[in-house]
Enzyme design. Structure first.
Site, PDB file in Angstrom:
ATOM      1  N   LYS A 101      -3.880   2.328   0.336  1.00 37.75           N
ATOM      2  CA  LYS A 101      -4.892   2.776   1.279  1.00 37.75           C
ATOM      3  C   LYS A 101      -4.554   4.184   1.669  1.00 37.75           C
ATOM      4  CE  LYS A 101      -5.720  -1.270   4.010  1.00 37.75           C
ATOM      5  NZ  LYS A 101      -5.708  -1.651   5.403  1.00 37.75           N
ATOM      6  N   ASP A 131       0.821  -1.202   0.000  1.00 41.33           N
ATOM      7  CA  ASP A 131       0.000   0.000   0.000  1.00 41.33           C
ATOM      8  C   ASP A 131       0.857   1.255   0.000  1.00 41.33           C
ATOM      9  OD1 ASP A 131       0.509   0.130   2.850  1.00 41.33           O
ATOM     10  OD2 ASP A 131      -1.074  -1.390   3.027  1.00 41.33           O
ATOM     11  N   MET A 142      -2.066   8.919  12.525  1.00 46.01           N
ATOM     12  CA  MET A 142      -3.213   9.394  11.732  1.00 46.01           C
ATOM     13  C   MET A 142      -3.912  10.568  12.415  1.00 46.01           C
ATOM     14  SD  MET A 142      -4.691   5.647  10.633  1.00 46.01           S
ATOM     15  CE  MET A 142      -4.261   4.774  12.127  1.00 46.01           C
TER      16      MET A 142
END
Ligand code: SAH
Length: 458
Positions: free
Chosen positions: A267, A245, A380
Site C-alpha cells: 500500500k 505491505d 502521513m
C-alpha cells in the site's frame, strides 16, 4: 554426559540449606517453590528479603546431626571448611549435596531453570559455565511464551480422555501435535480456555486432523527487526501464508517461515496494489482454506493501520484471529531520534494524527492541536507539511515552535531534519526525503540535540 538430568519430587520432604546470605535464601526459596519442607541453618541472617513461607530457620552453626532424615542438602556458607564438612558428612550419609560454586564438592548441581509450570526446562553446562546456561535460558525465554504453562496444564486435563478415545499411540501423537501447535493452543494463549475446550472436543469427536484456518494480525514495528515482539516472531514462524505491505522491511519479511508463501499487498498512499476490500476478502478466503495467515503490518495494526477493518470481516465470518500490537511509528521513531514524546517541562500530552490529504486539505481539529505543552505526531503528513505548519501558526502556536521530520526512522536510512513551524517547509532537503516520514512538533523536539543516540551507517 557428566551428570544425569532428573526432576526430583521433593514435595513435603525435609531438605537442609546451610547459609544465611542471599544465596542460601534463594536456594531455600527454590526448594520451597517445589514444595519441600526446608530447614535453613545459619548463626545469623544477612538478607534483604523475607524467608520463604513455610521455611524453618534455625539460628545456629551447622552440625552433622542436622542432616539426619534429610533427603537433600545445599551448602551456601561463606566458609570453605564448613562447606567442605557439609559435603563430606552428606556424602557419608548418601544424601545428595550441592555446594554453591564448588562443583568438586557436589553430588548434584542445580540447573538454570525456565519455569512455565507445569512445563519446566532445565539448562546445565555441567558446572563448566553457569553464565552460559543462563544466557541460553534467556534465549529460550523469548521463544517459549509464558502461556505454555497454561497449555501444558490444559493438555494434562484431557490426557486420559484422549488416551481412551484414541488408543493408537501414533494417531494420538498426531492429535496432540495438531492441538498443541494449532488453533486450540492459540486460543489458550489468548486466554480463551472455554473455546479451546470446545474446539478440542470437536476435534476429538470428529477426529478431524486437518487445520482450521486462522489469521494473525501482527504489528511489525517501525522498521528495525529488533523491535518485533516475541509473540510477533512466534506467529511469523508459524504462519503458512504471509500478506505484507510496503511498510514492512525486507529484513522482517525474511524472518517469516522459510517455506511460507509471501504475498505483497503493498500500500502506498493513493496507489494500493490491492484495494482494502480485496485484502479483507483475501484474508477470509485463505483462512477458509484452512491456512494460518499472517497479516503483517507496519507499526501497530490498530494505529492508522486499518487493522480494525480487516478483522471486522473475519469476525463476521467467524474466523479465528488474534491481534498482536507492534511499536507504533510515533513511539519507535521518536525514541531513535532522541525525542521524548512527553517531558515534565515541555509536554504533558501527546496526540497522534494523520496528515493524509483529502481533496488537497487536511481535516483536523486545529484548535485542539494548537495547544501549549503538547506534542503532536503526524503520520502521513509530508505532502501536507506546508498546510500543517501554517494552520498551526494560524491557530496560535508560535512560529518558533520546534518541528522535526524523520525519514525511515529506526532503520539504517533514518534521517532527521529539524526546524521551526515557519522555516521547515522551506528547507530544500525536504524534497529529498523518502517515505515513510513522520513529523513531530513541540518543545520536546529541541531535546534531540542532547539526547540523540542512534547513529546510522552514513
Ligand atoms: N500502523 C502504522 C502506521 C501506518 S500509517 C504505525 O503504527 O506506525 C503510515 C505512516 O506511518 C507513514 O506515512 C509514516 O508517517 C509513519 N511511519 C511508519 N513507519 C515509519 C518509519 N519507520 N519512519 C517514519 N515514519 C513512519
Amino acid at each position: 554426559m557428566d551428570y544425569l538430568p532428573i526432576f526430583l519430587n521433593v514435595k513435603g520432604k525435609p531438605c537442609l540449606v546451610v547459609g544465611g546470605g542471599e544465596v542460601g535464601v534463594r536456594k531455600a526459596s527454590l526448594l520451597s517453590q517445589a514444595g519441600a519442607q526446608v530447614t535453613l541453618v545459619a548463626p545469623k541472617l544477612n538478607i534483604s528479603d523475607e524467608l520463604p513461607l513455610g521455611c524453618t530457620y534455625l539460628a545456629e552453626n551447622f552440625q552433622p546431626a542436622l542432616l539426619d532424615g534429610k533427603i537433600l542438602a545445599i551448602a551456601a556458607t561463606d566458609n570453605a571448611s564448613v562447606n567442605e564438612q557439609i559435603s563430606l558428612e552428606a556424602k557419608s550419609r548418601n544424601i545428595p549435596v550441592n555446594v554453591v560454586d564448588c562443583p568438586d564438592l557436589c553430588t548434584f548441581i542445580l540447573p538454570s531453570i525456565l519455569d512455565r509450570s507445569p512445563l519446566v526446562v532445565a539448562f546445565s553446562t555441567g558446572g563448566a559455565s553457569p553464565v552460559l546456561a543462563r544466557l541460553l535460558r534467556g534465549k529460550l525465554e523469548t521463544l517459549i511464551p509464558q502461556a505454555y504453562g497454561r497449555l501444558a496444564a490444559f493438555a494434562e486435563r484431557f490426557r486420559l480422555l484422549v488416551k481412551q478415545k484414541i488408543p493408537t499411540p501414533s494417531q494420538r501423537r498426531l492429535f496432540w501435535e495438531e492441538v498443541l501447535e494449532g488453533a486450540v493452543a492459540e486460543k489458550i494463549f489468548c486466554g480463551d480456555e472455554v473455546t479451546a475446550e470446545s474446539m478440542l472436543f470437536e476435534q476429538l469427536n470428529h477426529q478431524k486432523l486437518e487445520n482450521s484456518g486462522e489469521v494473525y494480525l501482527v504489528g511489525a514495528g517501525p522498521g528495525d527487526p529488533d523491535l518485533l515482539t516475541f509473540r510477533a516472531l512466534r506467529l511469523m514462524q508459524k504462519a503458512d501464508i504471509v500478506l505484507y505491505d510496503n511498510l514492512v522491511s525486507k529484513a522482517i519479511v525474511d524472518m517469516t517461515r522459510r517455506d511460507a508463501q509471501r504475498i505483497y499487498v503493498g500500500k502506498k498512499s493513493g496507489n494500493h496494489t490491492l484495494p482494502q476490500e480485496e485484502i479483507n476478502a483475501l484474508l477470509v478466503r485463505l483462512a477458509k482454506q484452512g491456512k494460518r495467515v499472517l497479516r503483517l503490518k507496519g507499526g501497530d495494526p490498530f494505529i492508522f493501520g486499518r487493522g480494525g477493518e480487516e478483522i471486522e470481516k473475519l469476525a463476521e465470518h467467524k474466523i479465528n484471529f488474534q491481534v498482536v500490537p507492534g511499536i507504533t511509528a510515533a513511539s519507535g521513531v521518536s525514541s531513535y531520534a532522541g525525542i521524548p514524546l512527553t517531558h515534565r517541562d515541555y509536554a504533558q500530552s501527546c496526540v497522534f494524527v494523520t496528515g493524509h490529504l483529502k481533496d488537497g486539505s487536511m481535516e483536523l481539529d486545529w484548535d485542539l492541536l494548537a495547544r501549549p505543552k503538547q506534542t503532536i505526531v503526524v503520520y502521513m503528513g509530508l505532502q501536507g507539511l506546508e498546510i500543517l505548519c501554517s494552520q498551526l501558526i494560524a491557530h496560535g502556536l508560535p512560529e518558533s515552535t520546534p518541528i522535526a521530520i524523520v525519514q525511515q526512522g529506526t532503520t539504517q536510512n533514518q534521517r532527521v531534519i529539524g526546524g521551526t513551524l515557519s522555516t521547515l517547509s522551506q528547507n530544500p532537503l525536504i524534497g529529498q526525503l523518502q517515505a515513510p516520514t513522520l513529523i513531530i512538533i513541540g518543545g520536546v523536539v529541541n531535546l534531540r540535540s542532547k539526547l540523540s543516540w542512534f547513529r546510522v551507517g552514513h
